[in-house]
Design a protein around this motif. Structure first.
Motif, mmCIF file in Angstrom:
data_model
loop_
_atom_site.group_PDB
_atom_site.id
_atom_site.type_symbol
_atom_site.label_atom_id
_atom_site.label_comp_id
_atom_site.label_asym_id
_atom_site.label_seq_id
_atom_site.Cartn_x
_atom_site.Cartn_y
_atom_site.Cartn_z
ATOM 1 N N TRP A 1 0.841 -1.204 0.000
ATOM 2 C CA TRP A 1 0.000 0.000 0.000
ATOM 3 C C TRP A 1 0.874 1.252 0.000
ATOM 4 N N ARG A 2 1.916 1.252 0.864
ATOM 5 C CA ARG A 2 2.808 2.414 0.926
ATOM 6 C C ARG A 2 3.552 2.599 -0.399
ATOM 7 N N TRP A 3 3.970 1.483 -1.002
ATOM 8 C CA TRP A 3 4.641 1.553 -2.299
ATOM 9 C C TRP A 3 3.701 2.126 -3.360
ATOM 10 N N ALA A 4 2.443 1.676 -3.349
ATOM 11 C CA ALA A 4 1.464 2.176 -4.324
ATOM 12 C C ALA A 4 1.262 3.677 -4.156
ATOM 13 N N GLU A 5 1.175 4.146 -2.928
ATOM 14 C CA GLU A 5 1.015 5.586 -2.683
ATOM 15 C C GLU A 5 2.216 6.358 -3.219
ATOM 16 N N GLU A 6 3.413 5.782 -3.071
ATOM 17 C CA GLU A 6 4.631 6.432 -3.562
ATOM 18 C C GLU A 6 4.621 6.530 -5.084
ATOM 19 N N VAL A 7 4.219 5.447 -5.766
ATOM 20 C CA VAL A 7 4.190 5.452 -7.230
ATOM 21 C C VAL A 7 3.100 6.387 -7.741
ATOM 22 N N ILE A 8 1.943 6.370 -7.107
ATOM 23 C CA ILE A 8 0.848 7.276 -7.488
ATOM 24 C C ILE A 8 1.321 8.723 -7.443
ATOM 25 N N GLN A 9 2.044 9.067 -6.387
ATOM 26 C CA GLN A 9 2.564 10.429 -6.235
ATOM 27 C C GLN A 9 3.641 10.717 -7.285
ATOM 28 N N LYS A 10 4.544 9.764 -7.475
ATOM 29 C CA LYS A 10 5.683 9.953 -8.372
ATOM 30 C C LYS A 10 5.249 10.103 -9.826
ATOM 31 N N LEU A 11 4.277 9.295 -10.256
ATOM 32 C CA LEU A 11 3.850 9.294 -11.653
ATOM 33 C C LEU A 11 2.631 10.177 -11.906
ATOM 34 N N GLY A 12 2.079 10.770 -10.860
ATOM 35 C CA GLY A 12 0.904 11.625 -11.036
ATOM 36 C C GLY A 12 -0.312 10.859 -11.511
ATOM 37 N N ILE A 13 -0.521 9.658 -10.956
ATOM 38 C CA ILE A 13 -1.668 8.825 -11.343
ATOM 39 C C ILE A 13 -2.927 9.400 -10.697
ATOM 40 N N ARG A 14 -3.897 9.720 -11.522
ATOM 41 C CA ARG A 14 -5.127 10.309 -10.998
ATOM 42 C C ARG A 14 -6.071 9.204 -10.556
ATOM 43 N N THR A 15 -6.204 9.040 -9.249
ATOM 44 C CA THR A 15 -7.022 7.980 -8.684
ATOM 45 C C THR A 15 -7.520 8.412 -7.316
ATOM 46 N N THR A 16 -8.586 7.790 -6.836
ATOM 47 C CA THR A 16 -9.076 8.100 -5.488
ATOM 48 C C THR A 16 -8.210 7.461 -4.416
ATOM 49 N N GLY A 17 -7.324 6.552 -4.812
ATOM 50 C CA GLY A 17 -6.426 5.920 -3.852
ATOM 51 C C GLY A 17 -5.982 4.554 -4.334
ATOM 52 N N PRO A 18 -5.040 3.928 -3.622
ATOM 53 C CA PRO A 18 -4.526 2.624 -4.038
ATOM 54 C C PRO A 18 -5.584 1.536 -4.128
ATOM 55 N N GLN A 19 -6.715 1.740 -3.459
ATOM 56 C CA GLN A 19 -7.753 0.713 -3.458
ATOM 57 C C GLN A 19 -8.642 0.760 -4.696
ATOM 58 N N GLN A 20 -8.531 1.805 -5.515
ATOM 59 C CA GLN A 20 -9.449 1.952 -6.651
ATOM 60 C C GLN A 20 -9.169 0.900 -7.717
ATOM 61 N N THR A 21 -10.247 0.350 -8.278
ATOM 62 C CA THR A 21 -10.130 -0.635 -9.346
ATOM 63 C C THR A 21 -9.641 0.042 -10.620
ATOM 64 N N LEU A 22 -8.764 -0.630 -11.345
ATOM 65 C CA LEU A 22 -8.149 -0.024 -12.517
ATOM 66 C C LEU A 22 -9.166 0.318 -13.596
ATOM 67 N N ARG A 23 -10.253 -0.440 -13.683
ATOM 68 C CA ARG A 23 -11.276 -0.173 -14.695
ATOM 69 C C ARG A 23 -11.836 1.245 -14.564
ATOM 70 N N ARG A 24 -11.772 1.806 -13.367
ATOM 71 C CA ARG A 24 -12.329 3.134 -13.123
ATOM 72 C C ARG A 24 -11.365 4.249 -13.525
ATOM 73 N N LEU A 25 -10.136 3.889 -13.908
ATOM 74 C CA LEU A 25 -9.152 4.891 -14.288
ATOM 75 C C LEU A 25 -9.215 5.168 -15.788
ATOM 76 N N SER A 26 -8.801 6.361 -16.181
ATOM 77 C CA SER A 26 -8.729 6.706 -17.599
ATOM 78 C C SER A 26 -7.599 5.927 -18.257
ATOM 79 N N GLY A 27 -7.588 5.938 -19.599
ATOM 80 C CA GLY A 27 -6.584 5.191 -20.336
ATOM 81 C C GLY A 27 -5.162 5.628 -20.016
ATOM 82 N N GLY A 28 -4.952 6.947 -19.898
ATOM 83 C CA GLY A 28 -3.620 7.441 -19.588
ATOM 84 C C GLY A 28 -3.145 7.016 -18.217
ATOM 85 N N ASN A 29 -4.040 7.010 -17.248
ATOM 86 C CA ASN A 29 -3.676 6.594 -15.893
ATOM 87 C C ASN A 29 -3.466 5.090 -15.816
ATOM 88 N N GLN A 30 -4.233 4.319 -16.584
ATOM 89 C CA GLN A 30 -3.976 2.881 -16.668
ATOM 90 C C GLN A 30 -2.580 2.625 -17.224
#
Length: 501
Positions: free
Chosen positions: A376-405
């Motif tokens: 979970w901590r690693w996911a939060e770090e990558v989300i921050q580093k890559l600017g992944i637009r998501t509600t959090g590490p728990q969000q299902t990938l299907r709910r993300l846009s193509g660029g964020n996927q």
């Protein structure tokens, strides 16, 4: 067919878990019109059309058809009003074990209540395809059809109803240029018959070629709704981004690449690739240019060991090497971000955390027990580093846009510190803002000393991002050049089997 044929969405708003996806958006679609709907990933385009096609029932606002309020709270409601959606992932809407005819007539067959003769089903299917000027064997199974044919089958299914409005979500994303041109001809035929078409795309040149009106969304809000001819391509992109369009490519790196990371001599496969030789150095982005069918995907998979191949000689990190298997490649510090990310690069129905940790080494495990907190901590770090637009590490990938996927598909390789990264059509289905982010990320990886192979049919991207470019044609490398001396016209010439005069 109604003589008016006018659809209006007024002040449409919708939230998901407290997040506002749309805020007071207006949208109007008329018959005989092809209306472009565009915006950056996450702007709200697909959400707005999901409301119109009945996928969500908790929206606020109203929808009018020919001036009269209508209730659309389910896909059935939308279809009864003549509103049909052809989604980007066509395989989701088709039954692979059924025939072309059965898939075209699927909605009617599912309704029941009357007897159908197979001869009549096939006749009706052929007639619907004929309206699109398409000829297919209606007895063929869907799993034997190409992506372009599957799209045509879904269009024919829409026509099997009283179709008044048709929504095409990123329809050209899986198509090559020739297939896209055929689709444009079909869209114009539907437009001339009185159908109103919504055309969602990130490809500005396509929108300008096929659409007469344009609506731009940004961050869930309406930015512009104007005739297409009133804005230039650059102005459209600026509306999407919210600021002036600067150079979307990072500054070109100095040619100070390190030693050779990967060397391949005379690679062949059993189907297409012939005598492929290439080298990749530390800190270098090597472009692989080619049109559809040239062998880009086959080469990427062969190098990663995901398909069978043979080579005369190979080296990786200065040691003898040959492609063996994906697991062996990962162990040797290689990574593949495939073209079909939903099928081969990510687990679309799993959360971000699982996707970002799936390719990691065993650092999340101790005594055979997976450390969810560390992941979970690693996911939060990558989300921050890559600017992944998501509600959090728990969000299902299907709910993300193509660029964020796509960012997740890249991010999963960062844990094991791969130093040879192979990108196959990385910007497919990705908008201009997400492309800029991806270019910056890939440039950063190269500056860290990693070697990047960038395979693409988008020649402008290859010229703008890469250091060297190899051109594939018919499974062979027919040219190699410094990217600073290349241009799109030269790449296109070589990629079609030609050569400069």
């Amino acid at each position: 067919m109604s003589a008016v044929n006018r659809l209006e969405m007024r002040q449409i708003s919708i939230e998901f878990g407290g997040f506002s996806a749309l805020s007071s958006v207006d949208f109007t679609l008329a018959g005989h019109s092809v209306h472009a709907l565009t915006g950056a990933n996450g702007a709200g385009k697909s959400t707005l059309m999901a409301v119109l096609s009945g996928a969500y029932d908790h929206y606020r606002g109203e929808i009018l058809l020919d001036g009269q309020p209508v209730s659309i709270r389910s896909p059935r409601d939308a279809k009864q009003l003549g509103i049909h959606l052809v989604q980007q992932e066509v395989d989701v809407a088709l039954v692979p074990t059924l025939s072309v005819a059965e898939n075209i007539m699927l909605d009617r067959l599912a309704e029941g209540g009357q007897l159908y003769r197979w001869r009549e089903i096939r006749r009706q299917a052929r007639a619907l395809l004929a309206q699109l000027d398409v000829s297919l064997d209606v007895r063929r199974r869907i799993d034997q059809c190409t992506l372009a044919e599957k799209q045509q089958i879904l269009l024919a299914r829409a026509l099997s109803h009283h179709c008044r409005f048709l929504i095409l979500d990123e329809p050209t994303a899986p198509l090559d240029r020739h297939e896209s041109e055929r689709l444009f001809a079909v869209v114009r035929r539907l437009q001339n018959s009185g159908i109103g078409v919504v055309f969602i795309s990130h490809r500005i040149h396509e929108l300008r070629a096929i659409c007469d009106r344009l609506t731009v969304l940004r961050d869930g809000r309406l930015i512009e709704a104007v005739p297409m001819a009133s804005l230039s391509g650059e102005q459209i992109v600026e509306k999407m981004l919210g600021h002036q369009l600067a150079d979307i490519y990072p500054p070109r790196r100095k040619d100070n690449h390190g030693e050779t990371l990967l060397s391949v001599e005379a690679l062949h496969d059993d189907t297409l690739l012939k005598n492929i030789s290439l080298t990749l150095r530390k800190g270098e982005i090597l472009g692989i240019a080619g049109l559809a069918g040239a062998g880009k995907t086959e080469l990427c998979k062969a190098l990663f060991g995901a398909s069978r191949s043979r080579i005369a000689r190979g080296e990786l990190h200065g040691k003898a090497w040959k492609p063996a298997s994906p697991s062996a490649s990962v162990a040797q510090g290689m990574a593949l971000i495939p073209e079909e990310r939903r099928k081969e690069g990510i687990f679309i129905d799993e959360p971000v955390t699982m996707n970002l940790s799936v390719s990691a080494d065993n650092s999340f495990s101790q005594w055979g027990i997976f450390g969810h907190r560390q992941a979970w901590r690693w996911a939060e770090e990558v989300i921050q580093k890559l600017g992944i637009r998501t509600t959090g590490p728990q969000q299902t990938l299907r709910r993300l846009s193509g660029g964020n996927q796509q960012k997740v598909a890249i991010g999963k390789w960062l844990r094991n510190d791969a130093d040879v990264l192979i990108f196959d059509e990385p910007t497919k289905g990705v908008d201009i803002k997400a492309k800029t982010d991806l270019f910056s990320l890939i440039d950063t990886l190269a500056r860290q000393g990693k070697g990047v192979i960038y395979a693409s049919g988008e020649f402008a991207e290859l010229v703008g991002l890469c250091d060297r470019i190899c051109v594939l044609w018919d499974g062979k490398i027919v040219a190699e050049m410094d990217a600073s001396e290349a241009d799109e016209e030269t790449l296109l010439l070589y990629s079609t089997g030609g050569a400069p005069a």
